[in-house]
Design a protein around this motif. Structure first.
Motif, PDB file in Angstrom:
ATOM      1  N   GLY A  74       0.827  -1.210   0.000  1.00 14.48           N
ATOM      2  CA  GLY A  74       0.000   0.000   0.000  1.00 14.48           C
ATOM      3  C   GLY A  74       0.855   1.251   0.000  1.00 14.48           C
ATOM      4  N   THR A  75       0.205   2.374   0.271  1.00 14.06           N
ATOM      5  CA  THR A  75       0.901   3.663   0.213  1.00 14.06           C
ATOM      6  C   THR A  75       1.747   3.936   1.461  1.00 14.06           C
ATOM      7  OG1 THR A  75      -1.134   4.615   1.051  1.00 14.06           O
ATOM      8  CG2 THR A  75      -0.731   4.818  -1.325  1.00 14.06           C
ATOM      9  N   THR A  76       1.494   3.191   2.526  1.00 15.25           N
ATOM     10  CA  THR A  76       2.359   3.292   3.711  1.00 15.25           C
ATOM     11  C   THR A  76       2.813   1.877   4.073  1.00 15.25           C
ATOM     12  OG1 THR A  76       0.547   2.947   5.281  1.00 15.25           O
ATOM     13  CG2 THR A  76       1.028   5.240   4.656  1.00 15.25           C
ATOM     14  N   ARG A  77       3.842   1.823   4.908  1.00 15.01           N
ATOM     15  CA  ARG A  77       4.347   0.520   5.334  1.00 15.01           C
ATOM     16  C   ARG A  77       3.241  -0.264   6.037  1.00 15.01           C
ATOM     17  NH1 ARG A  77       6.418  -1.777   9.580  1.00 15.01           N
ATOM     18  NH2 ARG A  77       8.094  -3.294   9.363  1.00 15.01           N
ATOM     19  N   ALA A  78       2.478   0.421   6.905  1.00  9.26           N
ATOM     20  CA  ALA A  78       1.406  -0.251   7.656  1.00  9.26           C
ATOM     21  C   ALA A  78       0.372  -0.846   6.703  1.00  9.26           C
ATOM     22  CB  ALA A  78       0.748   0.742   8.611  1.00  9.26           C
ATOM     23  N   LYS A  79       0.060  -0.122   5.624  1.00  8.85           N
ATOM     24  CA  LYS A  79      -0.919  -0.637   4.656  1.00  8.85           C
ATOM     25  C   LYS A  79      -0.340  -1.821   3.878  1.00  8.85           C
ATOM     26  CE  LYS A  79      -3.693   3.488   4.247  1.00  8.85           C
ATOM     27  NZ  LYS A  79      -3.771   4.802   3.622  1.00  8.85           N
ATOM     28  N   SER A  80       0.953  -1.780   3.623  1.00 12.61           N
ATOM     29  CA  SER A  80       1.592  -2.923   2.949  1.00 12.61           C
ATOM     30  C   SER A  80       1.478  -4.170   3.820  1.00 12.61           C
ATOM     31  CB  SER A  80       3.076  -2.631   2.667  1.00 12.61           C
ATOM     32  OG  SER A  80       3.206  -1.554   1.775  1.00 12.61           O
ATOM     33  N   VAL A  81       1.734  -4.012   5.113  1.00 12.54           N
ATOM     34  CA  VAL A  81       1.649  -5.150   6.040  1.00 12.54           C
ATOM     35  C   VAL A  81       0.203  -5.648   6.091  1.00 12.54           C
ATOM     36  CG1 VAL A  81       1.855  -5.843   8.461  1.00 12.54           C
ATOM     37  CG2 VAL A  81       3.634  -4.420   7.418  1.00 12.54           C
ATOM     38  N   PHE A  82      -0.735  -4.718   6.167  1.00 14.76           N
ATOM     39  CA  PHE A  82      -2.146  -5.106   6.268  1.00 14.76           C
ATOM     40  C   PHE A  82      -2.581  -5.903   5.033  1.00 14.76           C
ATOM     41  CE2 PHE A  82      -6.734  -4.587   6.155  1.00 14.76           C
ATOM     42  CZ  PHE A  82      -7.055  -4.900   7.464  1.00 14.76           C
ATOM     43  N   ASP A 116      18.063   5.098  29.792  1.00 16.01           N
ATOM     44  CA  ASP A 116      17.932   3.778  30.418  1.00 16.01           C
ATOM     45  C   ASP A 116      16.649   3.052  30.029  1.00 16.01           C
ATOM     46  OD1 ASP A 116      20.302   4.215  31.543  1.00 16.01           O
ATOM     47  OD2 ASP A 116      19.593   4.428  33.618  1.00 16.01           O
ATOM     48  N   LEU A 117      15.635   3.821  29.648  1.00 11.19           N
ATOM     49  CA  LEU A 117      14.355   3.186  29.295  1.00 11.19           C
ATOM     50  C   LEU A 117      14.170   3.089  27.774  1.00 11.19           C
ATOM     51  CD1 LEU A 117      11.970   5.001  31.834  1.00 11.19           C
ATOM     52  CD2 LEU A 117      13.205   2.847  32.129  1.00 11.19           C
ATOM     53  N   LEU A 118      15.201   3.459  27.020  1.00 13.21           N
ATOM     54  CA  LEU A 118      15.010   3.558  25.564  1.00 13.21           C
ATOM     55  C   LEU A 118      15.636   2.389  24.801  1.00 13.21           C
ATOM     56  CD1 LEU A 118      15.660   7.368  25.013  1.00 13.21           C
ATOM     57  CD2 LEU A 118      13.507   6.197  25.467  1.00 13.21           C
ATOM     58  N   TRP A 119      14.883   1.880  23.846  1.00 10.25           N
ATOM     59  CA  TRP A 119      15.356   0.826  22.942  1.00 10.25           C
ATOM     60  C   TRP A 119      15.067   1.255  21.515  1.00 10.25           C
ATOM     61  CZ3 TRP A 119      16.285  -4.707  24.206  1.00 10.25           C
ATOM     62  CH2 TRP A 119      16.390  -4.942  25.586  1.00 10.25           C
ATOM     63  N   LYS A 120      15.885   0.760  20.564  1.00  7.23           N
ATOM     64  CA  LYS A 120      15.609   0.994  19.146  1.00  7.23           C
ATOM     65  C   LYS A 120      14.838  -0.202  18.604  1.00  7.23           C
ATOM     66  CE  LYS A 120      20.031   1.928  18.088  1.00  7.23           C
ATOM     67  NZ  LYS A 120      21.171   2.184  17.209  1.00  7.23           N
ATOM     68  N   ALA A 121      13.668   0.061  18.016  1.00  6.18           N
ATOM     69  CA  ALA A 121      12.839  -1.027  17.476  1.00  6.18           C
ATOM     70  C   ALA A 121      13.369  -1.457  16.116  1.00  6.18           C
ATOM     71  CB  ALA A 121      11.406  -0.549  17.346  1.00  6.18           C
ATOM     72  N   MET A 122      13.463  -2.759  15.920  1.00  5.09           N
ATOM     73  CA  MET A 122      13.912  -3.297  14.640  1.00  5.09           C
ATOM     74  C   MET A 122      12.870  -4.267  14.115  1.00  5.09           C
ATOM     75  SD  MET A 122      17.761  -4.170  15.632  1.00  5.09           S
ATOM     76  CE  MET A 122      18.872  -2.854  15.998  1.00  5.09           C
ATOM     77  N   THR A 123      13.207  -5.001  13.102  1.00  9.35           N
ATOM     78  CA  THR A 123      12.407  -6.149  12.679  1.00  9.35           C
ATOM     79  C   THR A 123      13.350  -7.350  12.651  1.00  9.35           C
ATOM     80  OG1 THR A 123      12.785  -5.926  10.290  1.00  9.35           O
ATOM     81  CG2 THR A 123      10.983  -4.653  11.237  1.00  9.35           C
ATOM     82  N   PRO A 124      12.826  -8.585  12.729  1.00 15.99           N
ATOM     83  CA  PRO A 124      11.436  -9.001  12.703  1.00 15.99           C
ATOM     84  C   PRO A 124      10.639  -8.586  13.937  1.00 15.99           C
ATOM     85  CG  PRO A 124      12.882 -10.866  12.188  1.00 15.99           C
ATOM     86  CD  PRO A 124      13.748  -9.748  12.650  1.00 15.99           C
ATOM     87  N   GLN A 125       9.323  -8.366  13.693  1.00 15.16           N
ATOM     88  CA  GLN A 125       8.353  -8.156  14.761  1.00 15.16           C
ATOM     89  C   GLN A 125       7.329  -9.285  14.629  1.00 15.16           C
ATOM     90  OE1 GLN A 125       7.034  -4.130  15.301  1.00 15.16           O
ATOM     91  NE2 GLN A 125       9.121  -3.336  15.217  1.00 15.16           N
ATOM     92  N   THR A 154       4.907   3.591  12.555  1.00 11.64           N
ATOM     93  CA  THR A 154       6.038   3.189  11.717  1.00 11.64           C
ATOM     94  C   THR A 154       6.517   1.777  12.030  1.00 11.64           C
ATOM     95  OG1 THR A 154       7.494   4.326  13.264  1.00 11.64           O
ATOM     96  CG2 THR A 154       6.884   5.532  11.277  1.00 11.64           C
ATOM     97  N   ASP A 155       5.872   1.103  12.983  1.00 11.83           N
ATOM     98  CA  ASP A 155       6.152  -0.322  13.156  1.00 11.83           C
ATOM     99  C   ASP A 155       4.900  -1.041  13.650  1.00 11.83           C
ATOM    100  OD1 ASP A 155       6.055   0.260  15.878  1.00 11.83           O
ATOM    101  OD2 ASP A 155       7.870  -0.854  16.359  1.00 11.83           O
TER     102      ASP A 155
END
Ligand code: CTP
Ligand code: MG
Length: 258
Positions: free
Chosen positions: A81-89, A183-192, A214-215
């Motif tokens: 789709g036009t966004t990553r989320a729409k492509s996943v959907f 201390d509370l921060l993580w970088k989100a990656m894939t796979p999810q 965005t994820d």
């Protein structure tokens, strides 16, 4: 624990973007490193896992590159789709809602087999599967609390933030406002990795309320769910700028040389 029906695992590779932040004339997932496209490198670890029963690539409808690749027959193609989320959907919409889905970016071409295995072993532990790969020493590393939370809310591969983080006074400003506690921060990656039904519900909620995400974990967060974080062991950055290609090539070559 009552006996659980074993869900299937489906992989969705998102490959419907263009890579506008790259200085290139073709979509970044079709650029080549060591004779293979980024998409093929990103796909490779999933092809080696028998536990994954289906692989779907979401690509752009205008894409003329995907059909030039020699992909294994078992891979399905869907229009993104036009966004990553729409492509996943779009890739998700016809899947069995009891199943689980691993979503991975075609631009994360350095995903290491061992990091994928750690995610799959969490699934194995969560559904009482006994077919752990022989050389895996970590088969019992997950507590029942962790595996239960995974079944309910899913998990993402992620990396704790190690740098000192600065917040600016405004968007695009180069002036520091303050330092943020990392201390509370993580970088989100894939796979999810999520239950299909919950991810679908989360994405539908985001679309209905015009919320940009965005994820996939963000979609579940919108439902009030708290997915888990699993720390990656190997570099798994996303190719975003042209300058990222050299580092990816170096890493992939080093693995071949090992
Ligand atoms: N993606 C997708 N469908 C979209 C947009 C992105 O499937 N409509 C995919 C990309 O192909 C990529 C992944 O999502 O593999 C991660 O997105 P990103 O790195 O942002 O890729 P692009 O959107 O292609 O790049 P840019 O944001 O620089 O344009
Ligand atoms: Mg993008």
């Amino acid at each position: 624990m009552p006996s659980l029906k074993i869900p299937k695992i489906v992989t969705i590779i998102t490959a419907a973007g263009f890579g506008s932040r790259m200085d290139e004339t073709i979509p970044k997932q079709y650029l080549k490193i060591l004779d293979k496209t980024l998409l093929e490198h990103s796909l490779a670890p999933f092809l080696q896992q028998d536990l994954i029963s289906e692989i779907i690539i979401a690509h752009s409808p205008e894409d003329r590159f995907i059909h030039q690749l020699k992909l294994p027959d078992r891979i399905k193609l869907v229009h993104g789709g036009t966004t990553r989320a729409k492509s996943v959907f779009n890739a998700l919409v016809n899947l069995d809602e009891d199943d689980y889905v691993l979503v991975h970016d075609s631009a994360r071409c350095c995903l290491h087999q061992e990091d994928l295995l750690n995610l799959l072993n969490l699934f194995r532990a969560a559904f009482n599967l006994t077919d752990f790969p022989k050389n895996q020493t970590n088969r019992w590393q997950y507590s029942t609390d962790f595996t239960e939370k995974f079944r309910q809310n899913g998990v993402i591969l992620a990396e704790p933030v190690v740098d000192t983080i600065k917040q600016t006074v405004a968007k695009n400003s180069q002036q520091i406002l303050t330092s943020v506690d990392r201390d509370l921060l993580w970088k989100a990656m894939t796979p999810q990795f999520f239950n299909v039904k919950k991810l679908k519900q989360g994405l539908e909620f985001a679309f209905k309320n015009n919320l940009e995400i965005t994820d996939e974990a963000s979609a579940l967060e919108l439902l009030g769910l708290a997915p888990l974080l699993l720390k990656n062991k190997y570099p798994n950055f996303k190719i975003t700028f042209s300058s990222d290609l050299k580092l990816a090539q170096y890493l992939l070559q080093a693995r071949i040389d090992l």
